[in-house]
Design a protein around this motif. Structure first.
Motif, PDB file in Angstrom:
ATOM      1  N   LYS A  18       0.824  -1.200   0.000  1.00 41.50           N
ATOM      2  CA  LYS A  18       0.000   0.000   0.000  1.00 41.50           C
ATOM      3  C   LYS A  18       0.860   1.253   0.000  1.00 41.50           C
ATOM      4  O   LYS A  18       0.482   2.265  -0.551  1.00 41.50           O
ATOM      5  CB  LYS A  18      -0.947   0.006   1.202  1.00 41.50           C
ATOM      6  CG  LYS A  18      -2.106  -0.935   1.039  1.00 41.50           C
ATOM      7  CD  LYS A  18      -3.076  -0.799   2.189  1.00 41.50           C
ATOM      8  CE  LYS A  18      -4.247  -1.723   1.992  1.00 41.50           C
ATOM      9  NZ  LYS A  18      -5.164  -1.695   3.117  1.00 41.50           N
ATOM     10  N   ASP A  19       2.002   1.203   0.656  1.00 42.24           N
ATOM     11  CA  ASP A  19       2.861   2.374   0.721  1.00 42.24           C
ATOM     12  C   ASP A  19       3.578   2.644  -0.594  1.00 42.24           C
ATOM     13  O   ASP A  19       3.957   3.769  -0.853  1.00 42.24           O
ATOM     14  CB  ASP A  19       3.915   2.203   1.823  1.00 42.24           C
ATOM     15  CG  ASP A  19       3.319   2.314   3.213  1.00 42.24           C
ATOM     16  OD1 ASP A  19       2.184   2.802   3.333  1.00 42.24           O
ATOM     17  OD2 ASP A  19       3.988   1.899   4.161  1.00 42.24           O
ATOM     18  N   THR A  20       3.770   1.632  -1.434  1.00 43.50           N
ATOM     19  CA  THR A  20       4.596   1.830  -2.610  1.00 43.50           C
ATOM     20  C   THR A  20       3.821   1.929  -3.920  1.00 43.50           C
ATOM     21  O   THR A  20       4.315   2.510  -4.862  1.00 43.50           O
ATOM     22  CB  THR A  20       5.638   0.702  -2.724  1.00 43.50           C
ATOM     23  OG1 THR A  20       4.968  -0.544  -2.728  1.00 43.50           O
ATOM     24  CG2 THR A  20       6.625   0.743  -1.584  1.00 43.50           C
ATOM     25  N   LYS A  72     -11.914   5.727 -10.287  1.00 45.93           N
ATOM     26  CA  LYS A  72     -12.470   4.388 -10.064  1.00 45.93           C
ATOM     27  C   LYS A  72     -11.641   3.334 -10.792  1.00 45.93           C
ATOM     28  O   LYS A  72     -11.326   2.280 -10.213  1.00 45.93           O
ATOM     29  CB  LYS A  72     -13.928   4.318 -10.533  1.00 45.93           C
ATOM     30  CG  LYS A  72     -14.900   5.051  -9.640  1.00 45.93           C
ATOM     31  CD  LYS A  72     -16.339   4.783 -10.024  1.00 45.93           C
ATOM     32  CE  LYS A  72     -16.793   5.667 -11.148  1.00 45.93           C
ATOM     33  NZ  LYS A  72     -18.235   5.587 -11.434  1.00 45.93           N
ATOM     34  N   VAL A  73     -11.270   3.613 -12.030  1.00 49.48           N
ATOM     35  CA  VAL A  73     -10.497   2.638 -12.802  1.00 49.48           C
ATOM     36  C   VAL A  73      -9.071   2.539 -12.250  1.00 49.48           C
ATOM     37  O   VAL A  73      -8.529   1.438 -12.111  1.00 49.48           O
ATOM     38  CB  VAL A  73     -10.503   2.984 -14.310  1.00 49.48           C
ATOM     39  CG1 VAL A  73      -9.604   2.040 -15.091  1.00 49.48           C
ATOM     40  CG2 VAL A  73     -11.934   2.933 -14.852  1.00 49.48           C
ATOM     41  N   ALA A  74      -8.472   3.672 -11.908  1.00 52.90           N
ATOM     42  CA  ALA A  74      -7.124   3.655 -11.323  1.00 52.90           C
ATOM     43  C   ALA A  74      -7.102   2.854 -10.030  1.00 52.90           C
ATOM     44  O   ALA A  74      -6.177   2.068  -9.782  1.00 52.90           O
ATOM     45  CB  ALA A  74      -6.646   5.085 -11.073  1.00 52.90           C
ATOM     46  N   ASP A  75      -8.133   3.011  -9.200  1.00 46.65           N
ATOM     47  CA  ASP A  75      -8.214   2.251  -7.948  1.00 46.65           C
ATOM     48  C   ASP A  75      -8.343   0.754  -8.204  1.00 46.65           C
ATOM     49  O   ASP A  75      -7.743  -0.064  -7.497  1.00 46.65           O
ATOM     50  CB  ASP A  75      -9.377   2.735  -7.092  1.00 46.65           C
ATOM     51  CG  ASP A  75      -9.149   4.118  -6.501  1.00 46.65           C
ATOM     52  OD1 ASP A  75      -7.990   4.573  -6.456  1.00 46.65           O
ATOM     53  OD2 ASP A  75     -10.146   4.745  -6.087  1.00 46.65           O
ATOM     54  N   LEU A  76      -9.116   0.384  -9.236  1.00 46.24           N
ATOM     55  CA  LEU A  76      -9.256  -1.033  -9.578  1.00 46.24           C
ATOM     56  C   LEU A  76      -7.927  -1.609 -10.049  1.00 46.24           C
ATOM     57  O   LEU A  76      -7.539  -2.709  -9.648  1.00 46.24           O
ATOM     58  CB  LEU A  76     -10.335  -1.224 -10.650  1.00 46.24           C
ATOM     59  CG  LEU A  76     -10.550  -2.649 -11.137  1.00 46.24           C
ATOM     60  CD1 LEU A  76     -10.918  -3.591  -9.989  1.00 46.24           C
ATOM     61  CD2 LEU A  76     -11.613  -2.682 -12.229  1.00 46.24           C
ATOM     62  N   VAL A  77      -7.210  -0.871 -10.877  1.00 48.21           N
ATOM     63  CA  VAL A  77      -5.895  -1.323 -11.346  1.00 48.21           C
ATOM     64  C   VAL A  77      -4.947  -1.493 -10.161  1.00 48.21           C
ATOM     65  O   VAL A  77      -4.230  -2.495 -10.053  1.00 48.21           O
ATOM     66  CB  VAL A  77      -5.314  -0.345 -12.390  1.00 48.21           C
ATOM     67  CG1 VAL A  77      -3.859  -0.667 -12.705  1.00 48.21           C
ATOM     68  CG2 VAL A  77      -6.149  -0.363 -13.656  1.00 48.21           C
ATOM     69  N   GLU A 107      -5.763  -2.113  -7.029  1.00 51.06           N
ATOM     70  CA  GLU A 107      -6.186  -3.305  -6.282  1.00 51.06           C
ATOM     71  C   GLU A 107      -5.674  -4.578  -6.949  1.00 51.06           C
ATOM     72  O   GLU A 107      -5.203  -5.496  -6.273  1.00 51.06           O
ATOM     73  CB  GLU A 107      -7.712  -3.372  -6.207  1.00 51.06           C
ATOM     74  CG  GLU A 107      -8.339  -2.408  -5.255  1.00 51.06           C
ATOM     75  CD  GLU A 107      -9.861  -2.468  -5.312  1.00 51.06           C
ATOM     76  OE1 GLU A 107     -10.410  -3.543  -5.637  1.00 51.06           O
ATOM     77  OE2 GLU A 107     -10.498  -1.441  -5.041  1.00 51.06           O
ATOM     78  N   LYS A 108      -5.793  -4.640  -8.270  1.00 52.33           N
ATOM     79  CA  LYS A 108      -5.330  -5.831  -8.990  1.00 52.33           C
ATOM     80  C   LYS A 108      -3.829  -6.026  -8.799  1.00 52.33           C
ATOM     81  O   LYS A 108      -3.364  -7.148  -8.583  1.00 52.33           O
ATOM     82  CB  LYS A 108      -5.662  -5.714 -10.477  1.00 52.33           C
ATOM     83  CG  LYS A 108      -7.125  -5.919 -10.792  1.00 52.33           C
ATOM     84  CD  LYS A 108      -7.342  -5.853 -12.293  1.00 52.33           C
ATOM     85  CE  LYS A 108      -8.734  -6.259 -12.678  1.00 52.33           C
ATOM     86  NZ  LYS A 108      -8.873  -6.429 -14.134  1.00 52.33           N
ATOM     87  N   ASN A 165      -1.483  -9.067  -7.003  1.00 49.10           N
ATOM     88  CA  ASN A 165      -0.612  -9.739  -7.977  1.00 49.10           C
ATOM     89  C   ASN A 165      -1.404 -10.308  -9.147  1.00 49.10           C
ATOM     90  O   ASN A 165      -1.090 -11.366  -9.666  1.00 49.10           O
ATOM     91  CB  ASN A 165       0.222 -10.838  -7.314  1.00 49.10           C
ATOM     92  CG  ASN A 165       1.235 -10.264  -6.361  1.00 49.10           C
ATOM     93  OD1 ASN A 165       1.822  -9.218  -6.620  1.00 49.10           O
ATOM     94  ND2 ASN A 165       1.428 -10.927  -5.243  1.00 49.10           N
ATOM     95  N   GLU A 166      -2.419  -9.571  -9.578  1.00 50.21           N
ATOM     96  CA  GLU A 166      -3.220  -9.964 -10.731  1.00 50.21           C
ATOM     97  C   GLU A 166      -2.835  -9.118 -11.935  1.00 50.21           C
ATOM     98  O   GLU A 166      -2.251  -8.044 -11.801  1.00 50.21           O
ATOM     99  CB  GLU A 166      -4.718  -9.753 -10.440  1.00 50.21           C
ATOM    100  CG  GLU A 166      -5.267 -10.630  -9.348  1.00 50.21           C
ATOM    101  CD  GLU A 166      -6.725 -10.338  -9.043  1.00 50.21           C
ATOM    102  OE1 GLU A 166      -7.339  -9.489  -9.726  1.00 50.21           O
ATOM    103  OE2 GLU A 166      -7.254 -10.943  -8.094  1.00 50.21           O
TER     104      GLU A 166
END
Length: 117
Positions: free
Chosen positions: A36-38, A84-89, A91-92, A96-97
């Protein structure tokens, strides 16, 4: 003698469970915090709308000026859709998706695919 064997097995079992719990707690806590920090997601303004950038340790991994998964080079119509899309990317990547975004994901996020003139 039987009491000592039962007692020894019981103590060994408690110690083993304690080590497993401790390792799981410490391992997951440090892994999540460091990721999360990086990994950072930043939305930016373009000439025709908005885009986003994903960075890892201050190095740009993804610079997306246009909405992914659609044919034409259309910028995001508003800041919130790009976020929203940046946050999804992000999260993935944290899971490690593959960070690829599909048209179905855009629709689920209710991203506006065409901007009003």
């Amino acid at each position: 003698m039987k009491k000592y064997i039962v007692f020894f097995v019981l103590i060994l079992s408690v110690a083993l469970v304690g080590l497993i719990v401790l390792k799981t707690y410490l391992g997951s806590k440090t892994d999540i915090r460091s990721k999360k920090d990086t990994i950072e997601a930043l939305v930016f303004k373009t000439e025709t709308g908005f885009g986003y950038r994903i960075s890892y340790n201050n190095k740009v991994l993804i610079k997306q000026d246009y909405i992914p998964a659609i044919q034409n080079n259309q910028a995001f119509c508003n800041f919130d859709d790009a976020q929203k899309v940046a946050d999804l990317v992000k999260e993935k990547l944290n899971r490690n998706e593959n960070p690829k975004i599909s048209l179905i994901e855009l629709k689920n996020l209710e991203v506006q695919l065409t901007c009003p003139d």
